[in-house]
Design an enzyme around this catalytic site. Sequence first.
Site, short mmCIF file in Angstrom:
data_model
loop_
_atom_site.label_atom_id
_atom_site.label_comp_id
_atom_site.label_asym_id
_atom_site.label_seq_id
_atom_site.Cartn_x
_atom_site.Cartn_y
_atom_site.Cartn_z
N MET A 10 106.98 121.97 -48.37
CA MET A 10 106.04 121.21 -47.52
C MET A 10 105.10 120.43 -48.42
O MET A 10 104.94 120.75 -49.60
CB MET A 10 105.15 122.15 -46.68
CG MET A 10 105.89 123.13 -45.81
SD MET A 10 106.37 122.42 -44.23
CE MET A 10 107.30 123.81 -43.56
N ASP A 12 101.20 119.97 -48.56
CA ASP A 12 99.97 120.53 -48.00
C ASP A 12 98.87 119.48 -47.97
O ASP A 12 98.58 118.86 -49.00
CB ASP A 12 99.51 121.74 -48.83
CG ASP A 12 100.42 122.95 -48.65
OD1 ASP A 12 101.28 122.92 -47.74
OD2 ASP A 12 100.27 123.92 -49.41
N ALA A 41 108.75 127.21 -51.44
CA ALA A 41 108.42 126.54 -52.70
C ALA A 41 107.30 127.28 -53.42
O ALA A 41 107.35 127.46 -54.65
CB ALA A 41 108.00 125.10 -52.42
N ASN A 184 102.46 139.96 -43.39
CA ASN A 184 101.03 140.24 -43.52
C ASN A 184 100.56 140.86 -42.20
O ASN A 184 101.37 141.09 -41.29
CB ASN A 184 100.24 138.99 -43.94
CG ASN A 184 100.22 137.91 -42.87
OD1 ASN A 184 100.56 138.15 -41.71
ND2 ASN A 184 99.83 136.71 -43.25
N GLY A 222 95.58 141.23 -47.49
CA GLY A 222 94.50 140.38 -48.00
C GLY A 222 93.65 141.13 -49.02
O GLY A 222 94.19 141.77 -49.93
N ASP A 252 102.20 134.15 -50.60
CA ASP A 252 103.33 133.63 -51.38
C ASP A 252 103.19 134.01 -52.86
O ASP A 252 104.18 134.29 -53.53
CB ASP A 252 103.40 132.10 -51.23
CG ASP A 252 103.54 131.68 -49.78
OD1 ASP A 252 104.19 132.43 -49.01
OD2 ASP A 252 103.00 130.63 -49.41
N GLY A 285 91.10 130.32 -56.89
CA GLY A 285 91.28 128.89 -57.16
C GLY A 285 91.64 128.16 -55.89
O GLY A 285 92.14 128.76 -54.93
N SER A 291 96.79 127.19 -57.59
CA SER A 291 95.97 128.38 -57.89
C SER A 291 96.79 129.50 -58.53
O SER A 291 96.27 130.59 -58.76
CB SER A 291 95.31 128.89 -56.61
OG SER A 291 96.30 129.44 -55.74
O1 RIB Z 1 101.67 130.17 -47.13
C1 RIB Z 1 101.02 128.96 -47.35
C2 RIB Z 1 101.93 127.83 -47.02
O2 RIB Z 1 102.22 127.85 -45.64
C3 RIB Z 1 101.37 126.46 -47.27
O3 RIB Z 1 101.67 125.98 -48.56
C4 RIB Z 1 101.97 125.62 -46.16
O4 RIB Z 1 102.78 124.61 -46.64
C5 RIB Z 1 102.71 126.59 -45.25
O5 RIB Z 1 104.06 126.58 -45.50
#
Ligand code: RIB
Length: 303
Positions: A10, A12, A41, A184, A222, A252, A285, A291
Amino acid sequence: MEIAVIGSCMVDLIAYTDTIPKAGETLVANEFAMGCGGKGANQAVAAARLGADVLMMGRVGDDAFADNTLANFEQYGVSTQFVTKVPGVSSGVAPIWVDADSQNRILIIPGANMHLKPADIEASAERLKQCGMIILQLEIPLETVYAAIEFGNANNIPVLLNPAPATTDLDIDYACRCDFFVPNETELEILTGMPVGSEAEIATAAESLLSKGLKNLIVTLGDKGALWMHGDYREHITAPSVNAVDTTGAGDAFIGCFAAQLAQGTGIDSAIEQAVRYASHSVTGKGTQTSYATAEEFAAFQA
Ligand code: RIB
């Protein structure tokens, strides 16, 4: 061991704002940033930042965002052999709001990501068979996720499924065929229909999910760390206290680090501990992939 991430890319579009606007309201925000994202990604880049060999499989659109995404993967050493452009379709885009408490709200417009099909798994089978782990999320078609799980099972390749964004359409039987299932708290709530407002409620919801037949359930919590459950085993791994500025992509970061640790031969409990710390560092970050620490930066943070 190479890690295959079969998932989303994606762009962002991040707004940092003290207040989220109400319906009909216009507000002035503090800052804007654009970056490469997508759960797949992000997980691929996090693992690569930590030194893992990563193969990405995904779809990008027929636009300027696509070249930027490919260049970004190459910069981080992620193999883009199976990241291809879809003619006439836009790349996936994610408008994100980060509020004064550093919490994020995300919309995704999947675009090209929905063009990653089961046939793509078949077409890359010989290359995928060389990988030691498959990582999946839910920003691509479910049928492709199921095909990847079947492929992993048929070829004795461990599979990690991150059910994000959560959907009740997910067939739990496929989740049970994965070696690791990593939601989560919010995803746990959606998948079980049970409340997750307290530690006790999270534990009850997680027990209910595990009882469906999951092998390893890891619930990311978290700033409260993570809960690992398998069989009769329960372990709560706590997170270090940090000054959070942007929590976007922390889940991620956790998964990328967890996979990178397993690829290095680390045991599951230590891999979760490291992943909790890596995700904690990431929230200090701004942005998602921007980050994520390198192995050296992460070592300095731990020290
Ligand atoms: O988990 C965060 C991600 O969720 C972001 O980078 C956004 O693109 C969505 O896929």
